[in-house]
Design a protein around this motif. Structure first.
Motif, PDB file in Angstrom:
ATOM      1  N   LEU A   1     -24.653 -23.731 -14.688  1.00 24.89           N
ATOM      2  CA  LEU A   1     -24.352 -22.416 -14.113  1.00 24.89           C
ATOM      3  C   LEU A   1     -23.192 -21.714 -14.824  1.00 24.89           C
ATOM      4  N   ASP A   2     -21.967 -22.191 -14.618  1.00 26.28           N
ATOM      5  CA  ASP A   2     -20.771 -21.489 -15.122  1.00 26.28           C
ATOM      6  C   ASP A   2     -20.893 -21.126 -16.607  1.00 26.28           C
ATOM      7  N   ARG A   3     -21.424 -22.092 -17.373  1.00 29.43           N
ATOM      8  CA  ARG A   3     -21.509 -21.904 -18.825  1.00 29.43           C
ATOM      9  C   ARG A   3     -22.348 -20.682 -19.207  1.00 29.43           C
ATOM     10  N   HIS A   4     -23.307 -20.307 -18.320  1.00 27.70           N
ATOM     11  CA  HIS A   4     -24.187 -19.186 -18.672  1.00 27.70           C
ATOM     12  C   HIS A   4     -23.622 -17.830 -18.250  1.00 27.70           C
ATOM     13  N   LEU A   5     -22.579 -17.853 -17.415  1.00 27.66           N
ATOM     14  CA  LEU A   5     -22.172 -16.591 -16.799  1.00 27.66           C
ATOM     15  C   LEU A   5     -21.691 -15.552 -17.809  1.00 27.66           C
ATOM     16  N   ALA A   6     -20.922 -15.985 -18.790  1.00 31.17           N
ATOM     17  CA  ALA A   6     -20.350 -15.014 -19.727  1.00 31.17           C
ATOM     18  C   ALA A   6     -21.435 -14.209 -20.437  1.00 31.17           C
ATOM     19  N   ASN A   7     -22.479 -14.898 -20.912  1.00 26.87           N
ATOM     20  CA  ASN A   7     -23.478 -14.179 -21.713  1.00 26.87           C
ATOM     21  C   ASN A   7     -24.778 -13.845 -21.000  1.00 26.87           C
TER      22      ASN A   7
ATOM     23  N   ARG B   1     -38.484 -13.823  -3.999  1.00 30.79           N
ATOM     24  CA  ARG B   1     -37.016 -13.750  -4.110  1.00 30.79           C
ATOM     25  C   ARG B   1     -36.604 -14.066  -5.533  1.00 30.79           C
ATOM     26  N   ARG B   2     -35.618 -13.332  -6.015  1.00 23.75           N
ATOM     27  CA  ARG B   2     -35.113 -13.589  -7.368  1.00 23.75           C
ATOM     28  C   ARG B   2     -33.623 -13.855  -7.308  1.00 23.75           C
ATOM     29  N   LEU B   3     -33.182 -14.855  -8.052  1.00 21.53           N
ATOM     30  CA  LEU B   3     -31.752 -15.143  -8.115  1.00 21.53           C
ATOM     31  C   LEU B   3     -31.332 -15.156  -9.574  1.00 21.53           C
ATOM     32  N   THR B   4     -30.304 -14.380  -9.903  1.00 20.43           N
ATOM     33  CA  THR B   4     -29.778 -14.442 -11.269  1.00 20.43           C
ATOM     34  C   THR B   4     -28.886 -15.683 -11.374  1.00 20.43           C
ATOM     35  N   TYR B   5     -28.503 -16.002 -12.582  1.00 17.55           N
ATOM     36  CA  TYR B   5     -27.574 -17.125 -12.750  1.00 17.55           C
ATOM     37  C   TYR B   5     -26.278 -16.875 -11.977  1.00 17.55           C
ATOM     38  N   ARG B   6     -25.811 -15.620 -11.960  1.00 16.62           N
ATOM     39  CA  ARG B   6     -24.580 -15.322 -11.232  1.00 16.62           C
ATOM     40  C   ARG B   6     -24.772 -15.535  -9.730  1.00 16.62           C
ATOM     41  N   GLN B   7     -25.899 -15.077  -9.217  1.00 12.04           N
ATOM     42  CA  GLN B   7     -26.151 -15.250  -7.777  1.00 12.04           C
ATOM     43  C   GLN B   7     -26.334 -16.726  -7.414  1.00 12.04           C
ATOM     44  N   LEU B   8     -27.014 -17.438  -8.289  1.00  5.83           N
ATOM     45  CA  LEU B   8     -27.216 -18.865  -8.021  1.00  5.83           C
ATOM     46  C   LEU B   8     -25.871 -19.591  -8.033  1.00  5.83           C
ATOM     47  N   HIS B   9     -25.053 -19.251  -9.000  1.00  6.55           N
ATOM     48  CA  HIS B   9     -23.717 -19.839  -9.092  1.00  6.55           C
ATOM     49  C   HIS B   9     -22.936 -19.587  -7.799  1.00  6.55           C
ATOM     50  N   GLU B  10     -23.008 -18.339  -7.329  1.00  3.53           N
ATOM     51  CA  GLU B  10     -22.255 -17.975  -6.129  1.00  3.53           C
ATOM     52  C   GLU B  10     -22.756 -18.759  -4.907  1.00  3.53           C
ATOM     53  N   GLN B  11     -24.079 -18.834  -4.777  1.00  5.34           N
ATOM     54  CA  GLN B  11     -24.659 -19.547  -3.629  1.00  5.34           C
ATOM     55  C   GLN B  11     -24.319 -21.036  -3.670  1.00  5.34           C
ATOM     56  N   VAL B  12     -24.370 -21.589  -4.873  1.00  8.57           N
ATOM     57  CA  VAL B  12     -24.069 -23.018  -5.012  1.00  8.57           C
ATOM     58  C   VAL B  12     -22.599 -23.272  -4.647  1.00  8.57           C
ATOM     59  N   CYS B  13     -21.700 -22.419  -5.150  1.00  2.51           N
ATOM     60  CA  CYS B  13     -20.276 -22.615  -4.851  1.00  2.51           C
ATOM     61  C   CYS B  13     -20.032 -22.489  -3.354  1.00  2.51           C
ATOM     62  N   GLN B  14     -20.662 -21.478  -2.765  1.00  2.00           N
ATOM     63  CA  GLN B  14     -20.455 -21.261  -1.332  1.00  2.00           C
ATOM     64  C   GLN B  14     -20.994 -22.450  -0.523  1.00  2.00           C
ATOM     65  N   PHE B  15     -22.178 -22.914  -0.895  1.00  6.51           N
ATOM     66  CA  PHE B  15     -22.737 -24.045  -0.140  1.00  6.51           C
ATOM     67  C   PHE B  15     -21.939 -25.333  -0.410  1.00  6.51           C
ATOM     68  N   SER B  16     -21.347 -25.431  -1.585  1.00  4.82           N
ATOM     69  CA  SER B  16     -20.469 -26.576  -1.864  1.00  4.82           C
ATOM     70  C   SER B  16     -19.328 -26.583  -0.858  1.00  4.82           C
ATOM     71  N   ASN B  17     -18.802 -25.407  -0.566  1.00  3.98           N
ATOM     72  CA  ASN B  17     -17.722 -25.324   0.416  1.00  3.98           C
ATOM     73  C   ASN B  17     -18.200 -25.681   1.824  1.00  3.98           C
ATOM     74  N   VAL B  18     -19.459 -25.355   2.110  1.00  5.76           N
ATOM     75  CA  VAL B  18     -20.029 -25.762   3.406  1.00  5.76           C
ATOM     76  C   VAL B  18     -20.051 -27.290   3.489  1.00  5.76           C
ATOM     77  N   LEU B  19     -20.487 -27.913   2.427  1.00  8.05           N
ATOM     78  CA  LEU B  19     -20.545 -29.384   2.432  1.00  8.05           C
ATOM     79  C   LEU B  19     -19.149 -29.967   2.645  1.00  8.05           C
ATOM     80  N   LYS B  20     -18.194 -29.415   1.903  1.00  7.31           N
ATOM     81  CA  LYS B  20     -16.828 -29.954   2.013  1.00  7.31           C
ATOM     82  C   LYS B  20     -16.264 -29.731   3.410  1.00  7.31           C
ATOM     83  N   LYS B  21     -16.507 -28.538   3.949  1.00  9.08           N
ATOM     84  CA  LYS B  21     -15.986 -28.211   5.282  1.00  9.08           C
ATOM     85  C   LYS B  21     -16.573 -29.158   6.335  1.00  9.08           C
ATOM     86  N   ASN B  22     -17.760 -29.651   6.052  1.00  3.21           N
ATOM     87  CA  ASN B  22     -18.388 -30.581   6.987  1.00  3.21           C
ATOM     88  C   ASN B  22     -18.114 -32.040   6.634  1.00  3.21           C
TER      89      ASN B  22
END
Ligand code: PRX
Length: 629
Positions: free
Chosen positions: A66-72, A91-112
Motif C-alpha cells: 500500500l504505502d509504497r504505491h501512494l506517491a506515484n 465498488r471501487r477502491l483506489t490504493y489511497r482509499q484501501l490504505h486508509e481503510q486498512v489503517c483505520q481498521f488496524s486501529n479498530v483491531l488495536k483498540k479491541n
C-alpha cells in the motif's frame, strides 16, 4: 530487474538462480521496502526442517502493498468489487482509499486489544472488507487465519481452537448465487466451544437480523467511527509469522500451514509478475476465494505488491446464469483472467450460448490453477474464451509452496496443453521413485520433490513442527515432497498427474479421505467407512464412500442422504460424497490395513484389473464389492 521479458532471459535467470541462489534472490528482494536489510539471504536445512529467508531483515508487507504505491499511483484502482448480484452497485477502491481503510481498521483491531503475534480468524464472504481485514492484521503484526466461509461450524471451531484465535472478523450473512448463508449463526455455534475468542467484529453485508452477544460482538461500522486512519505499520522480522492457512493432509485434521513475512512477500510478487506479465493498465481477475491460498497469494498479496488493479468477485460462475464470468469480463474489461479447471469444465458443459453474447476482446492472458487441466478443457478455454490468441498459464503450486512453482510465463514459455511446463527461477524440481532414488533424464515419471528452498516455502505447521517434518520432509530425506505424481516429457516439461497420497482434489478443493471418513463415522448407523477419489468429468475427482452399517437398514437411499447431511454438517458441503456404496466388509490385509488400491479401481469402474488380492484377509469381500458397485 524483477521481470523476465523473453525465453533467453528466463533461461539465464534460471541458470543464475541455481548457481547463485543467494545473489539471485538478494537482487530481487532489493526492489522492496525494508526497514532494515537482512543479515543472511537464506539459511536452511530440510532435516529439522529449519528454513529462514532474509533473516535479520525488518519490514511490513502492507507498506509494500500500500504505502509504497501512494506517491506515484495513489489514485490507481486497487480493487473493483463485483457483487454477487450483477444489478447491485460495483465498488471501487483506489490504493489511497484501501490504505486508509486498512489503517483505520488496524486501529479498530488495536483498540479491541489485538497485538502483534495474536491470531485472528477471518470468516467473511468475498467483499473488500475481507482484504482490508487481512491487511489490517498484517499491518499490526497479528497473524490472520482465513477460513473459507463455506466451511461448517465444526470446521471453523477446530481451526479457531488449533491456533487459539482471540478474535473473529465475520459478517451477518453472505450472498452466494440465489442463496443467503447464515454466517453469523455458524460463527455463534462455533464459538460455543472457543473460549479464546474475546471479540467478534461483525460486518453488515446482507442486513439480516442477527443476535449480538453483549460485550463480545461489535459492529464494523461503529468501531470504524471511533478511530482515525493513522496507523504506522508494525515493524516485523522477516521470519515473523504472516498467516496461518489450514489445509487437508492425508491423515488427521487439517493442519495450519505457516507462512512468514519476508520470503512470502518476495516470492508472491516475483511469481505474480513473471507468470502473468502484467502491464500497468491491465485489469486482473482471479476468481478464487480469499479463503484458499490462491486468494491469499494472487488476489491479495501478489497483485497488491505489484500495484495491479484487481477484480474481487462475490458471486458464483453459474448465477444468474452460466454466462456470469464472461459478462463480468466484458463489464470490467478484464485482461488477465485466472480460474480453476472445474469452473471451465462446468461452463463448457453449459454450452456456447452462454459465451457467444460476449466480446471477450479485452482478454490478453488466461490462467488455471488447483488441479490438472485436461486437454479438452484446455482447448475449449483457449479457443472459445481466449479466441485462440491468449496464452494459458497452467500454474502448479500448493498451500505449502505459498506461490506458483511450475508454470509457463505468459507469452514467453511455449505452451503445451495440460503441462505446467517449466519451473520458475529459484525452483529446483526432481522426480524420485518409490525408494526415493532420483529419476534423471527426460521422458520419465515419478513423485515430485523439490531440492532447494524458495522464499515462500512452508516454515512449519502451527503448533506441531513434527507434523510438518513428517509430512513434507521425511518421506525422502533432504527433499521437500509435494505429494504429487508428475511426468517429465522429452522436452523437460512437467505435467502434474495428481496426488499420490490419500488427499483428494474435488473441484480444485483439497480434501483428505480420512477427514471424510471421520465425518461419515459420526452417523450412528455406520460402523466403518473408506473413502477414495474417482475420476469425475466436471469436478476432476468425485468422492466415493464405502460404508459398513451396524445392521441391515430398510431404506438405503435415506441413509445415503443422511450421510451426505452429516458430512455437510461436520466439514461443509464441498466434502459431500458423490457416491455411497453400502458394503458388508472392506478389503483389508492381514495386518488390518485397508487396500485402497482395490477400492480406487472399483470406484473407477476398472473391476477387471484389481491386481494381486492374495494378501487379503478375506478375498470374498472384493467379489461382493465388485457386484455392488
Ligand atoms: O495436486 C496438486 C493440485 O492441487 C494441490 C494443492 O492444493 P492446494 O494446496 O489446495 O492449492 C491449490 C492452489 C494452488 C497440488 O498438490 N494442483 C494445483 N495446481 C495444479 C494442480 N494439479 C495439476 N495442475 C495444476 N496446475
Amino acid at each position: 530487474m524483477l521481470r523476465i521479458n523473453n525465453l533467453e532471459e528466463y533461461h539465464r535467470a534460471y541458470e543464475r538462480s541455481v548457481q547463485d541462489p543467494e545473489g539471485f534472490w538478494a537482487d530481487i528482494a532489493s526492489s522492496f521496502r525494508w526497514q532494515r536489510p537482512w543479515d543472511q539471504v537464506v539459511d536452511w536445512n530440510f532435516t529439522e526442517p529449519n528454513i529462514k529467508w532474509f533473516d535479520g531483515a525488518q519490514l511490513n508487507i502492507t507498506e509494500n502493498c500500500l504505502d509504497r504505491h501512494l506517491a506515484n499511483h495513489g489514485e490507481k484502482t486497487a480493487i473493483i468489487w463485483e457483487p454477487n448480484n450483477p444489478d447491485e452497485e460495483v465498488r471501487r477502491l483506489t490504493y489511497r482509499q484501501l490504505h486508509e481503510q486498512v489503517c483505520q481498521f488496524s486501529n479498530v483491531l488495536k483498540k479491541n486489544g489485538a497485538r502483534k503475534g495474536d491470531r485472528i480468524c477471518i470468516y467473511l464472504p468475498m467483499v473488500p472488507e475481507a482484504v482490508i481485514a487481512m491487511l489490517a492484521c498484517a499491518r499490526i503484526g497479528a497473524i490472520h487465519s482465513v477460513v473459507f466461509a463455506g466451511f461448517s461450524a465444526q470446521s471453523l471451531s477446530d481451526r479457531i481452537q488449533d491456533s487459539e484465535c482471540c478474535m473473529v472478523i465475520t459478517s451477518d450473512g453472505a450472498f452466494r448465487g440465489n442463496k443467503e448463508l447464515p454466517i453469523k449463526e455458524i460463527v455463534d455455534q462455533a464459538l460455543e466451544v472457543c473460549p479464546s475468542v474475546k471479540t467478534v467484529i461483525l460486518l453488515e453485508r446482507t442486513g439480516s437480523n442477527v443476535r449480538l452477544v453483549a460485550g463480545r460482538d461489535k459492529l464494523w461500522k461503529d468501531e470504524m467511527e471511533k478511530v482515525d486512519a493513522n496507523c504506522p505499520a508494525e515493524i516485523m522480522n522477516s521470519e515473523d509469522m504472516l498467516f496461518i492457512l489450514y489445509t487437508s493432509g492425508s491423515t488427521g485434521k487439517p493442519k495450519g500451514v505457516v507462512h512468514t513475512c519476508g520470503g512470502y512477500m518476495v516470492y508472491t510478487a516475483y511469481s505474480f509478475q513473471n507468470v502473468f506479465q502484467p502491464k500497468s493498465d491491465d485489469i486482473y481477475w482471479c476468481t478464487a476465494d480469499v479463503g484458499w491460498i490462491t486468494g491469499h497469494s494472487y488476489i491479495v498479496y501478489g497483485p497488491l505488491l505489484s500495484g495491479a488493479t484487481n477484480v474481487l468477485f462475490e458471486g458464483i460462475p453459474t448465477w444468474p446464469d452460466a454466462g456470469r464470468f464472461w459478462q463480468t469480463i466484458d463489464k470490467h474489461r478484464v485482461s488477465i483472467f485466472y480460474t480453476a479447471p472445474t469452473a471451465i469444465r462446468s461452463l463448457e458443459a453449459a454450452g456456447l450460448d452462454f459465451v457467444t453474447p460476449y466480446l471477450l476482446d479485452s482478454l490478453r492472458i488466461l490462467g488455471t490453477v488447483g488441479e490438472p487441466i485436461n486437454e479438452e478443457a484446455w482447448h475449449w478455454y483457449h479457443q472459445h474464451i481466449g479466441k485462440g490468441k491468449c496464452p494459458i498459464v497452467d500454474t502448479w503450486w500448493q498451500t505449502e509452496t505459498g506461490g506458483i512453482l511450475i508454470s509457463p510465463l505468459a507469452g514467453i514459455t511455449p505452451l503445451k496443453p495440460s503441462y505446467a511446463t517449466l519451473p520458475l527461477p529459484g525452483v529446483q524440481p526432481l522426480l524420485v521413485d518409490a525408494d526415493g532414488k532420483e529419476i534423471t533424464g527426460n521422458g520419465v515419471e515419478g513423485n515430485l520433490c523439490i531440492r532447494y528452498p524458495w522464499p515462500s516455502i512452508i516454515r512449519t505447521t502451527y503448533g506441531d513442527h513434527e507434523r510438518c517434518r513428517i509430512n513434507y520432509f521425511a518421506t525422502y530425506a533432504g527433499r521437500y515432497f509435494t505429494g504429487d505424481g508428475c511426468k517429465r516429457d522429452e522436452q523437460g516439461y512437467y505435467r502434474i498427474t495428481g496426488r499420490v497420497d490419500d488427499v483428494m482434489n474435488v473441484s480444485g478443493h483439497r480434501i483428505g479421505t480420512a477427514e471424510v471418513e471421520d465425518a461419515i463415522n459420526q452417523h450412528p448407523d455406520i460402523v466403518e467407512s473408506a473413502v477414495v477419489g474417482y475420476p469425475h468429468t466436471i469436478k476432476g475427482q468425485g468422492i466415493y464412500a464405502y460404508v459398513i452399517c451396524t445392521n441391515e437398514l430398510a431404506d438405503n437411499d435415506l441413509l445415503r442422504e443422511e450421510i451426505k447431511a452429516v458430512v455437510s454438517r461436520v466439514i461443509g458441503p464441498i466434502a459431500k460424497p458423490d457416491k455411497i456404496q453400502i458394503v458388508r466388509g472392506l478389503p483389508k490385509t492381514r495386518s488390518g490395513k485397508i487396500m485402497r488400491r482395490i477400492l480406487r479401481k472399483v470406484a473407477e469402474g476398472d473391476v477387471d484389473n484389481l491386481g494381486d488380492t492374495s494378501t487379503l484377509l478375506d478375498p470374498t469381500v472384493v467379489e461382493e464389492i465388485k457386484k455392488g458397485a
